[in-house]
Structure formats: structure tokens, C-alpha cells
Design a protein around this motif. Structure first.
Motif, short mmCIF file in Angstrom:
data_model
loop_
_atom_site.label_atom_id
_atom_site.label_comp_id
_atom_site.label_asym_id
_atom_site.label_seq_id
_atom_site.Cartn_x
_atom_site.Cartn_y
_atom_site.Cartn_z
N LYS A 1 0.83 -1.12 0.01
CA LYS A 1 -0.19 0.14 0.12
C LYS A 1 0.94 1.10 0.02
N GLY A 2 2.05 1.28 -0.79
CA GLY A 2 2.79 2.49 -0.93
C GLY A 2 3.75 2.63 0.03
N LYS A 3 3.98 1.79 1.21
CA LYS A 3 4.87 1.96 2.13
C LYS A 3 5.91 0.81 1.83
N LEU A 4 7.12 1.23 2.02
CA LEU A 4 8.26 0.46 1.75
C LEU A 4 8.58 -0.15 3.37
N TYR A 5 8.73 -1.67 3.16
CA TYR A 5 9.18 -2.37 4.36
C TYR A 5 10.53 -3.07 3.99
N GLU A 6 11.09 -3.43 5.05
CA GLU A 6 12.16 -4.12 4.85
C GLU A 6 12.52 -5.26 5.94
N SER A 7 13.21 -6.43 5.68
CA SER A 7 13.06 -7.46 6.80
C SER A 7 14.20 -8.35 6.53
N ASP A 8 14.62 -9.30 7.09
CA ASP A 8 15.65 -10.40 7.22
C ASP A 8 15.03 -11.68 7.36
N ARG A 9 13.82 -11.81 7.60
CA ARG A 9 13.51 -13.09 7.82
C ARG A 9 13.15 -14.17 6.63
N VAL A 10 14.13 -15.12 6.63
CA VAL A 10 14.05 -16.11 5.34
C VAL A 10 13.11 -17.25 5.83
N GLY A 11 13.11 -17.57 7.13
CA GLY A 11 12.34 -18.70 7.59
C GLY A 11 11.98 -18.56 9.01
N PHE A 12 11.18 -19.17 9.93
CA PHE A 12 11.06 -18.89 11.16
C PHE A 12 12.04 -19.88 12.07
N GLY A 13 12.96 -19.11 12.71
CA GLY A 13 13.85 -19.66 13.60
C GLY A 13 15.12 -20.31 12.87
N PHE A 14 14.82 -20.35 11.93
CA PHE A 14 16.28 -21.06 11.28
C PHE A 14 17.21 -19.79 10.76
N LYS A 15 18.23 -19.62 11.34
CA LYS A 15 19.23 -18.48 11.01
C LYS A 15 20.49 -18.96 10.32
N GLY A 16 20.75 -20.31 10.28
CA GLY A 16 22.12 -20.82 9.61
C GLY A 16 22.32 -22.25 10.04
N SER A 17 23.51 -22.53 9.70
CA SER A 17 23.74 -24.30 10.13
C SER A 17 25.42 -24.16 10.13
N ASP A 18 25.79 -25.22 10.75
CA ASP A 18 27.21 -25.71 11.10
C ASP A 18 27.75 -26.00 9.63
N ASN A 19 26.90 -26.30 8.82
CA ASN A 19 27.11 -26.70 7.45
C ASN A 19 27.24 -25.74 6.43
#
Length: 153
Positions: free
Chosen positions: A71-89
Motif C-alpha cells: 500500500k505504498g509503504k516500503l518495508y525491509e526484513s531479514d526473515r527467510v524462515g522462522f527460527g532458522f538462521k544458519g547451520s554448522d554446514n
């Protein structure tokens, strides 16, 4: 008050810790367990940043940021999934960063009632991790009650 705290500090800790976790991770918990209660709408977006960072746990983290307009307002986010932020792999994290390269046009899912709440992959969540945390907190709570009863004898 100090005497109360000394007597029940384990119990106070076991009540405050879950509240702190819920407060900090509220959106991830909401998305992982209550996604059906959220009306997600699709919109177009663009990746503004895509990189891998190093952490302690998990060792490799993806740092993906995107913008989208509602609706004309710009948003920014960094959420790809819920809770998952990375891996040891590292390869697992590289595959995500490769999927979301800078300037790539993407589909963003956002909450109709709260457009700031958005995600790229609503099906990606860390339910197991959250359930594990709940079990650990429950065990701490039970242990605290046991210790308090043992002290009062």
C-alpha cells in the motif's frame, strides 16, 4: 523482597527465562507454530543484501535482507524462515545465499494485518529447536521446585 528472591531465585529464573525467550523470539514462534492463524499475502520484493557471516552457534549464518512494498509503504526484513538462521554446514548456508542473490526479484509473504511481519519461506521453521528449548525450560522448572522443596525441609 531480598529474602523472597534468595529463597525462590531458581523459580524466578525459570519463570523469567521463558518469558525472555518468548519476547525475543515471538515472531519466530508465531510463524513456526501458529502460521495457520496468520493470513499471509504475497507481494513482490527485491533482495538488498546477501552474505554469509560467521557465528558461534550456528557457525555459519546467512545475512539476507529484502525490501517489499505494501500500500505504498516500503518495508525491509531479514526473515527467510522462522527460527532458522544458519547451520554448522557451510554448504547448506551457501545454498540459501545462492538462492537469494542481491538484486534478485522475489516473492515475499506478509501478514495482512501486520505488513511488517514477513517471510520468504513460510514453510521453513525450527519447530524442533523450539520444542527442545521448551523441554529444557520445563526440566529446569521442575528441578527448581524440587530444590525449593528440599531447602524448606
Amino acid at each position: 523482597m531480598k529474602n523472597f528472591y534468595q529463597k525462590y531465585k531458581e523459580l524466578v529464573f525459570c519463570i523469567l527465562l521463558p518469558l525472555l525467550i518468548i519476547t525475543i523470539r515471538y515472531d519466530d514462534i508465531k510463524g513456526s507454530f501458529f502460521l495457520n492463524a496468520i493470513e499471509l499475502i504475497q507481494t513482490a520484493g527485491i533482495i538488498t543484501h546477501s552474505d554469509i557471516t560467521q557465528g558461534s552457534k550456528p557457525r555459519h549464518r546467512f545475512d539476507i535482507r529484502y525490501q517489499y512494498e505494501v500500500k505504498g509503504k516500503l518495508y525491509e526484513s531479514d526473515r527467510v524462515g522462522f527460527g532458522f538462521k544458519g547451520s554448522d554446514n557451510r554448504k547448506s548456508v551457501e545454498s540459501i545465499v545462492t538462492k537469494y542473490t542481491k538484486e534478485k526479484k522475489i516473492t515475499v509473504y506478509f501478514d495482512r494485518l501486520n505488513p511488517e511481519f514477513s517471510v520468504l519461506e513460510p514453510e521453513r521453521n525450527d519447530r524442533f529447536g523450539f520444542i527442545l528449548v521448551v523441554i529444557i525450560i520445563f526440566c529446569c522448572f521442575i528441578s527448581s521446585i524440587y530444590l525449593i522443596k528440599k531447602k524448606n525441609k
